[in-house]
Design a protein around this motif. Sequence first.
Motif, PDB file in Angstrom:
ATOM      1  N   PHE A 102       0.818  -1.401   0.175  1.00 40.31           N
ATOM      2  CA  PHE A 102      -0.091  -0.059  -0.124  1.00 40.31           C
ATOM      3  C   PHE A 102       0.967   1.252   0.110  1.00 40.31           C
ATOM      4  O   PHE A 102       1.827   1.388   0.643  1.00 40.31           O
ATOM      5  N   VAL A 103       0.667   2.181  -0.712  1.00 45.85           N
ATOM      6  CA  VAL A 103       1.081   3.482  -0.875  1.00 45.85           C
ATOM      7  C   VAL A 103       0.305   4.308  -0.279  1.00 45.85           C
ATOM      8  O   VAL A 103      -0.627   4.723  -0.913  1.00 45.85           O
ATOM      9  N   PHE A 104       0.404   5.218   0.690  1.00 40.78           N
ATOM     10  CA  PHE A 104      -0.694   6.084   1.239  1.00 40.78           C
ATOM     11  C   PHE A 104      -0.458   7.524   0.975  1.00 40.78           C
ATOM     12  O   PHE A 104       0.647   8.041   0.542  1.00 40.78           O
ATOM     13  N   GLN A 105      -1.590   8.273   0.916  1.00 38.88           N
ATOM     14  CA  GLN A 105      -1.183   9.820   0.631  1.00 38.88           C
ATOM     15  C   GLN A 105      -0.519  10.266   1.684  1.00 38.88           C
ATOM     16  O   GLN A 105       0.330  11.271   1.058  1.00 38.88           O
ATOM     17  N   GLU A 106      -0.609   9.942   2.861  1.00 38.60           N
ATOM     18  CA  GLU A 106       0.370  10.746   3.999  1.00 38.60           C
ATOM     19  C   GLU A 106       1.642   9.902   3.736  1.00 38.60           C
ATOM     20  O   GLU A 106       2.242   9.939   4.989  1.00 38.60           O
ATOM     21  N   TYR A 107       2.000   9.421   2.657  1.00 37.51           N
ATOM     22  CA  TYR A 107       3.403   8.677   2.673  1.00 37.51           C
ATOM     23  C   TYR A 107       3.739   7.384   3.171  1.00 37.51           C
ATOM     24  O   TYR A 107       4.052   6.306   2.821  1.00 37.51           O
ATOM     25  N   GLY A 108       3.393   7.512   4.923  1.00 39.08           N
ATOM     26  CA  GLY A 108       3.484   6.168   5.744  1.00 39.08           C
ATOM     27  C   GLY A 108       4.826   5.853   5.650  1.00 39.08           C
ATOM     28  O   GLY A 108       5.255   4.918   6.306  1.00 39.08           O
ATOM     29  N   ALA A 153      11.948  14.581   7.227  1.00 42.27           N
ATOM     30  CA  ALA A 153      11.706  15.834   7.228  1.00 42.27           C
ATOM     31  C   ALA A 153      12.584  16.759   6.497  1.00 42.27           C
ATOM     32  O   ALA A 153      12.463  18.051   6.357  1.00 42.27           O
ATOM     33  N   GLU A 154      13.699  16.208   5.991  1.00 46.11           N
ATOM     34  CA  GLU A 154      14.774  17.192   5.126  1.00 46.11           C
ATOM     35  C   GLU A 154      14.316  17.368   3.702  1.00 46.11           C
ATOM     36  O   GLU A 154      15.005  17.753   3.013  1.00 46.11           O
ATOM     37  N   ILE A 155      13.467  16.433   3.241  1.00 45.94           N
ATOM     38  CA  ILE A 155      13.155  16.401   1.695  1.00 45.94           C
ATOM     39  C   ILE A 155      11.690  16.795   1.574  1.00 45.94           C
ATOM     40  O   ILE A 155      11.053  16.957   2.524  1.00 45.94           O
ATOM     41  N   SER A 156      11.467  17.260   0.186  1.00 43.89           N
ATOM     42  CA  SER A 156       9.941  17.746  -0.158  1.00 43.89           C
ATOM     43  C   SER A 156       9.021  16.272  -0.063  1.00 43.89           C
ATOM     44  O   SER A 156       9.282  15.364  -0.113  1.00 43.89           O
ATOM     45  N   GLY A 157       7.667  16.959  -0.346  1.00 42.12           N
ATOM     46  CA  GLY A 157       6.828  15.996  -0.416  1.00 42.12           C
ATOM     47  C   GLY A 157       6.715  15.037  -1.339  1.00 42.12           C
ATOM     48  O   GLY A 157       6.352  13.875  -1.402  1.00 42.12           O
ATOM     49  N   GLY A 158       7.125  15.530  -2.867  1.00 42.74           N
ATOM     50  CA  GLY A 158       7.409  14.757  -3.901  1.00 42.74           C
ATOM     51  C   GLY A 158       8.318  13.574  -3.610  1.00 42.74           C
ATOM     52  O   GLY A 158       8.194  12.420  -3.983  1.00 42.74           O
ATOM     53  N   MET A 159       9.305  14.014  -2.772  1.00 40.74           N
ATOM     54  CA  MET A 159      10.481  13.074  -2.474  1.00 40.74           C
ATOM     55  C   MET A 159      10.091  12.294  -1.776  1.00 40.74           C
ATOM     56  O   MET A 159      10.498  10.830  -1.733  1.00 40.74           O
ATOM     57  N   LYS A 160       9.239  12.676  -0.708  1.00 41.48           N
ATOM     58  CA  LYS A 160       8.866  11.707   0.232  1.00 41.48           C
ATOM     59  C   LYS A 160       7.939  10.500  -0.427  1.00 41.48           C
ATOM     60  O   LYS A 160       8.086   9.393  -0.123  1.00 41.48           O
ATOM     61  N   GLN A 161       7.054  10.903  -1.360  1.00 43.39           N
ATOM     62  CA  GLN A 161       6.250   9.840  -2.140  1.00 43.39           C
ATOM     63  C   GLN A 161       6.957   9.040  -2.814  1.00 43.39           C
ATOM     64  O   GLN A 161       6.921   8.039  -3.040  1.00 43.39           O
ATOM     65  N   ARG A 162       8.399   9.713  -3.416  1.00 45.43           N
ATOM     66  CA  ARG A 162       9.327   8.800  -4.113  1.00 45.43           C
ATOM     67  C   ARG A 162       9.806   7.657  -3.166  1.00 45.43           C
ATOM     68  O   ARG A 162      10.038   6.666  -3.571  1.00 45.43           O
ATOM     69  N   VAL A 163      10.189   8.240  -1.999  1.00 42.58           N
ATOM     70  CA  VAL A 163      10.694   7.173  -0.943  1.00 42.58           C
ATOM     71  C   VAL A 163       9.608   6.008  -0.830  1.00 42.58           C
ATOM     72  O   VAL A 163       9.880   4.795  -0.698  1.00 42.58           O
ATOM     73  N   ALA A 164       8.420   6.322  -0.688  1.00 42.56           N
ATOM     74  CA  ALA A 164       7.259   5.416  -0.314  1.00 42.56           C
ATOM     75  C   ALA A 164       7.433   4.471  -1.707  1.00 42.56           C
ATOM     76  O   ALA A 164       7.025   3.312  -1.510  1.00 42.56           O
ATOM     77  N   LEU A 165       7.248   4.972  -2.772  1.00 47.14           N
ATOM     78  CA  LEU A 165       7.308   4.205  -3.962  1.00 47.14           C
ATOM     79  C   LEU A 165       8.385   3.412  -3.993  1.00 47.14           C
ATOM     80  O   LEU A 165       8.126   2.149  -4.462  1.00 47.14           O
ATOM     81  N   ALA A 166       9.550   3.901  -3.917  1.00 49.40           N
ATOM     82  CA  ALA A 166      10.720   2.967  -3.898  1.00 49.40           C
ATOM     83  C   ALA A 166      10.729   1.704  -2.649  1.00 49.40           C
ATOM     84  O   ALA A 166      11.134   0.510  -3.079  1.00 49.40           O
ATOM     85  N   ARG A 167      10.298   2.320  -1.600  1.00 49.01           N
ATOM     86  CA  ARG A 167       9.998   1.187  -0.447  1.00 49.01           C
ATOM     87  C   ARG A 167       9.192   0.286  -0.967  1.00 49.01           C
ATOM     88  O   ARG A 167       9.348  -1.157  -0.636  1.00 49.01           O
ATOM     89  N   ALA A 168       8.011   0.498  -1.595  1.00 47.87           N
ATOM     90  CA  ALA A 168       7.038  -0.502  -2.247  1.00 47.87           C
ATOM     91  C   ALA A 168       7.801  -1.343  -3.232  1.00 47.87           C
ATOM     92  O   ALA A 168       7.566  -2.535  -3.070  1.00 47.87           O
ATOM     93  N   LEU A 169       8.448  -0.521  -4.254  1.00 41.00           N
ATOM     94  CA  LEU A 169       9.143  -1.460  -5.436  1.00 41.00           C
ATOM     95  C   LEU A 169      10.101  -2.331  -5.131  1.00 41.00           C
ATOM     96  O   LEU A 169      10.386  -3.374  -5.434  1.00 41.00           O
ATOM     97  N   LEU A 185       0.421  16.566  -3.062  1.00 38.35           N
ATOM     98  CA  LEU A 185       1.529  17.277  -3.758  1.00 38.35           C
ATOM     99  C   LEU A 185       1.155  18.503  -4.555  1.00 38.35           C
ATOM    100  O   LEU A 185      -0.272  18.284  -4.921  1.00 38.35           O
ATOM    101  N   ASP A 186       2.120  19.607  -4.865  1.00 47.05           N
ATOM    102  CA  ASP A 186       1.338  20.450  -5.389  1.00 47.05           C
ATOM    103  C   ASP A 186       1.284  20.128  -6.913  1.00 47.05           C
ATOM    104  O   ASP A 186       1.624  19.028  -7.306  1.00 47.05           O
ATOM    105  N   SER A 187       0.550  20.854  -7.834  1.00 46.86           N
ATOM    106  CA  SER A 187       0.103  20.432  -9.010  1.00 46.86           C
ATOM    107  C   SER A 187       1.208  20.164 -10.045  1.00 46.86           C
ATOM    108  O   SER A 187       0.935  19.090 -10.906  1.00 46.86           O
TER     109      SER A 187
END
Lengths: 271, 287
Positions: A102-108, A153-169, A185-187
């Motif tokens: 699962f990849v959540f909106q709040e990153y997880g 906390a040191e990276i942006s929202g988009g980067m956090k979601q990339r981390v979540a994605l990498a963690r899943a993959l 994320l911003d548009s």
Amino acid sequence: MAETNPKAPAAPARVPHQARTAKSKVEVRGVTKLFQRKSDTLEVLRGIDLSVESGEFLCLLGPSGCGKSTLLSIIGGFEQPTSGSVAIDGVEVQRPDPRRIFVFQEYGIFPWASVWDNVGLGLRERPKEEQAHIIRRYVDLVGLTGFEKAYPAEISGGMKQRVALARALAVSPDIIFMDEPLGALDSLTRLQMRGELLRIWQQEQPTILFVTHDVDEALQLGERIVVMSPRPGRIAEIVPVDLDHPRDLGTAAYGRLKNRLYELLGVGHAV
Amino acid sequence: MNFLPYLVVVGALIAIAAASRLRDPLPKYLLPLLVAVIFVCLWQVAADAARYELKDADGQFVRWVEVFPTPRSTVLGMVQPVKDGTLLRYAISSVYRVAAGFGLAAVIGIPLGLWAGWYTRGFEALNPLIQALRPISPIAWIPLAVLWFGVKDAAAIFLIALASFFPIVTGSMTAVRTIPMVYVRSAQNFGLKGFELFRRVVFPACLPQIITSLRMALGIAWMVIVAAEMIAVDSGLGYLIMDARNANYYDRVVGAMISIGLIGVALDLMMRRLERFDEVRWGFSKV
């Protein structure tokens, strides 16, 4: 449980879902979900039937409150249906499983762990060298090389979601559930992440179930779009999107599909 | 009438006003230092106003009586305890008792709180008792502590452990109960369970709140030690205050008070250092 890894070493050309002959990956049969509240019962899902093919990118589209996230939670094994059943590879889903992430909106992702440790979460039992190899590969795949030691906390929202994605993959899941993963994320970042997600999907071939309330997002990503109607949540229609990637948002075909989706959602596209 | 303190106060206020208009970053200790200077001056003024003349039966002036020791007499009063090592020895006993009692409370309170927070039944069973015992001031336990342990270190350590235990156990319990579900769900999704779930997710997720509760507990412990030492033991800074009072050395009372404040600040700064580790920093600031 006999299971063959559908991933071939060399990525074959994608086959449109209609042409795939393999047995479906996910079978949702007659799923109903009721929530008991203080005085009354809330019917969240009614009679959901759905088949998802292996390797498919399926979008669940609907207004908020239509039960699409609940459906995703049920398919993922986090919640139980009131009636009906969900089977993955022919086996009934009872609980969450590390093969389906699962990849959540709040990153997880965990704020107390570095990017490196976050991505390695599912690799705990592998030998150290193998872990490092896999982590490096997926950190690179999502474009975070150089940030391995950073904390969330040191990276942006988009980067956090990339981390979540990498963690899943990193655990080579056969299904990835995404619950409005780009919603926070911003548009511009959102648009960029859609492209990245498609690239990764084409490269890694997981089955993706993607919940969104954004019509364009569903149209840009999904091979099929399951349009849901609210209260109680039902499937209004399943719309196939037979457009090749990268999808040209300016074509007439795209416009027609978009109109169709807006109609199904009960909102006029012309404001 | 001594005008010097007033002049210094005015000077310090002007300096503060001037400094706060500057755009450049100020030296970190400048403003607190100026405020301290003002505080000492006001103290001097108040102490001057409160002293009175002692006269004999014939109305002859004998000497000034200070009901509020001046900063000067406080410093002079502390010379002896500092020189003969009493102050240091007493400070060490106080810190030792607080460390022992606080450590004991942490060792019992953190695991218990985490356990009771994780298992709803544990929470339901334990929380009412904890909440009923918590409002009882540790000072109320002094008679029992002395009865059980005598006028010894153990009595004070027991009281400190009691005082620190409740904030720690409540803080740890709340920390577990407020872990964002998304962390637990992710962890379960990746197959973490049992002790590994605890070690990799539950504990690190709770750690910032646990550190905050430890900080609060240490603050309370340091306040309680003074009260405990006034009655339950015969050494320590609390005892120094009581002993000085009995000997009518009020300058020494105030001196001991200041020492207590300064050591309290030092203990708190030590606790705050814990907040800076990478693993917990996320819980205290945005970056």
